[in-house]
Design a protein around this motif. Sequence first.
Motif, mmCIF file in Angstrom:
data_model
loop_
_atom_site.group_PDB
_atom_site.id
_atom_site.type_symbol
_atom_site.label_atom_id
_atom_site.label_comp_id
_atom_site.label_asym_id
_atom_site.label_seq_id
_atom_site.Cartn_x
_atom_site.Cartn_y
_atom_site.Cartn_z
ATOM 1 N N TYR A 9 -2.428 -30.525 13.109
ATOM 2 C CA TYR A 9 -2.683 -31.744 13.876
ATOM 3 C C TYR A 9 -3.288 -32.825 12.992
ATOM 4 O O TYR A 9 -2.856 -33.988 13.035
ATOM 5 C CB TYR A 9 -3.608 -31.453 15.064
ATOM 6 N N VAL A 25 -1.239 -39.791 21.664
ATOM 7 C CA VAL A 25 -0.973 -38.417 22.079
ATOM 8 C C VAL A 25 0.530 -38.171 22.162
ATOM 9 O O VAL A 25 1.032 -37.156 21.680
ATOM 10 C CB VAL A 25 -1.682 -38.097 23.420
ATOM 11 N N SER A 26 1.260 -39.103 22.713
ATOM 12 C CA SER A 26 2.713 -38.930 22.841
ATOM 13 C C SER A 26 3.393 -38.857 21.476
ATOM 14 O O SER A 26 4.344 -38.083 21.290
ATOM 15 C CB SER A 26 3.318 -40.053 23.676
ATOM 16 N N ALA A 29 2.596 -35.404 20.022
ATOM 17 C CA ALA A 29 3.368 -34.378 20.739
ATOM 18 C C ALA A 29 4.814 -34.362 20.272
ATOM 19 O O ALA A 29 5.383 -33.290 20.015
ATOM 20 C CB ALA A 29 3.295 -34.630 22.248
ATOM 21 N N GLU A 30 5.404 -35.538 20.128
ATOM 22 C CA GLU A 30 6.790 -35.625 19.674
ATOM 23 C C GLU A 30 6.930 -35.093 18.244
ATOM 24 O O GLU A 30 7.842 -34.319 17.945
ATOM 25 C CB GLU A 30 7.264 -37.074 19.743
ATOM 26 N N VAL A 34 5.342 -30.375 20.731
ATOM 27 C CA VAL A 34 4.481 -29.678 21.686
ATOM 28 C C VAL A 34 4.283 -30.577 22.901
ATOM 29 O O VAL A 34 4.613 -31.758 22.875
ATOM 30 C CB VAL A 34 3.108 -29.299 21.056
ATOM 31 N N HIS A 35 3.723 -30.004 23.949
ATOM 32 C CA HIS A 35 3.457 -30.773 25.164
ATOM 33 C C HIS A 35 2.253 -31.688 24.966
ATOM 34 O O HIS A 35 1.293 -31.304 24.292
ATOM 35 C CB HIS A 35 3.185 -29.840 26.345
ATOM 36 N N PRO A 36 2.293 -32.863 25.578
ATOM 37 C CA PRO A 36 1.152 -33.776 25.471
ATOM 38 C C PRO A 36 -0.170 -33.135 25.916
ATOM 39 O O PRO A 36 -1.230 -33.428 25.337
ATOM 40 C CB PRO A 36 1.537 -34.946 26.388
ATOM 41 N N SER A 37 -0.121 -32.244 26.889
ATOM 42 C CA SER A 37 -1.357 -31.593 27.340
ATOM 43 C C SER A 37 -1.966 -30.732 26.225
ATOM 44 O O SER A 37 -3.192 -30.660 26.088
ATOM 45 C CB SER A 37 -1.105 -30.744 28.584
ATOM 46 N N SER A 38 -1.108 -30.116 25.410
ATOM 47 C CA SER A 38 -1.594 -29.338 24.264
ATOM 48 C C SER A 38 -2.244 -30.254 23.242
ATOM 49 O O SER A 38 -3.278 -29.912 22.646
ATOM 50 C CB SER A 38 -0.446 -28.581 23.595
ATOM 51 N N VAL A 39 -1.651 -31.411 23.027
ATOM 52 C CA VAL A 39 -2.216 -32.378 22.089
ATOM 53 C C VAL A 39 -3.583 -32.833 22.578
ATOM 54 O O VAL A 39 -4.547 -32.887 21.804
ATOM 55 C CB VAL A 39 -1.286 -33.592 21.889
ATOM 56 N N THR A 40 -3.676 -33.126 23.867
ATOM 57 C CA THR A 40 -4.956 -33.585 24.422
ATOM 58 C C THR A 40 -6.049 -32.544 24.217
ATOM 59 O O THR A 40 -7.160 -32.879 23.797
ATOM 60 C CB THR A 40 -4.805 -33.920 25.922
#
Length: 144
Positions: A9, A25-26, A29-30, A34-40
């Motif tokens: 990250y 975050v988007s 994630a891209e 991974v999913h944005p929720s994982s990034v958050t």
Amino acid sequence: MPTPSMEDYLERIYLLIEEKGYARVSDIAEALEVHPSSVTKMVQKLDKSEYLVYEKYRGLILTPKGKKIGKRLVYRHDLLEEFMKIIGVDAENIYQDVEGIEHHLSWDAIDRIGDLVQYFDEKPERVDELRDVQKKSEEIEEQS
């Protein structure tokens, strides 16, 4: 020290900020698929570990500590890619190979690889000699 996941990250965030001037975050994630929720969740961990400052809906910035580590991680990745090219790894395998080993090498090993890359940069004829050795090894394998 950050975990391998945290390193991925930080490396990506550092690159995004270098390229675009920001990292959302988007975008992260891209880039990491991974999913944005994982990034958050990870960004919140990185915030708690003082690698970055994150404000919900406002974005994030790397702290001096986060910038230093991010820059070093990008250096490590680029160095390993260069090393793989020098030793003759197929271009299609380099990225995957680097991703597979970068978290498992000590910084001392990275420094020694850096010395070797510098050596080959300063003595390109040695790369040709390495290719000759590799070619002979392949010929011996084919004969067996």
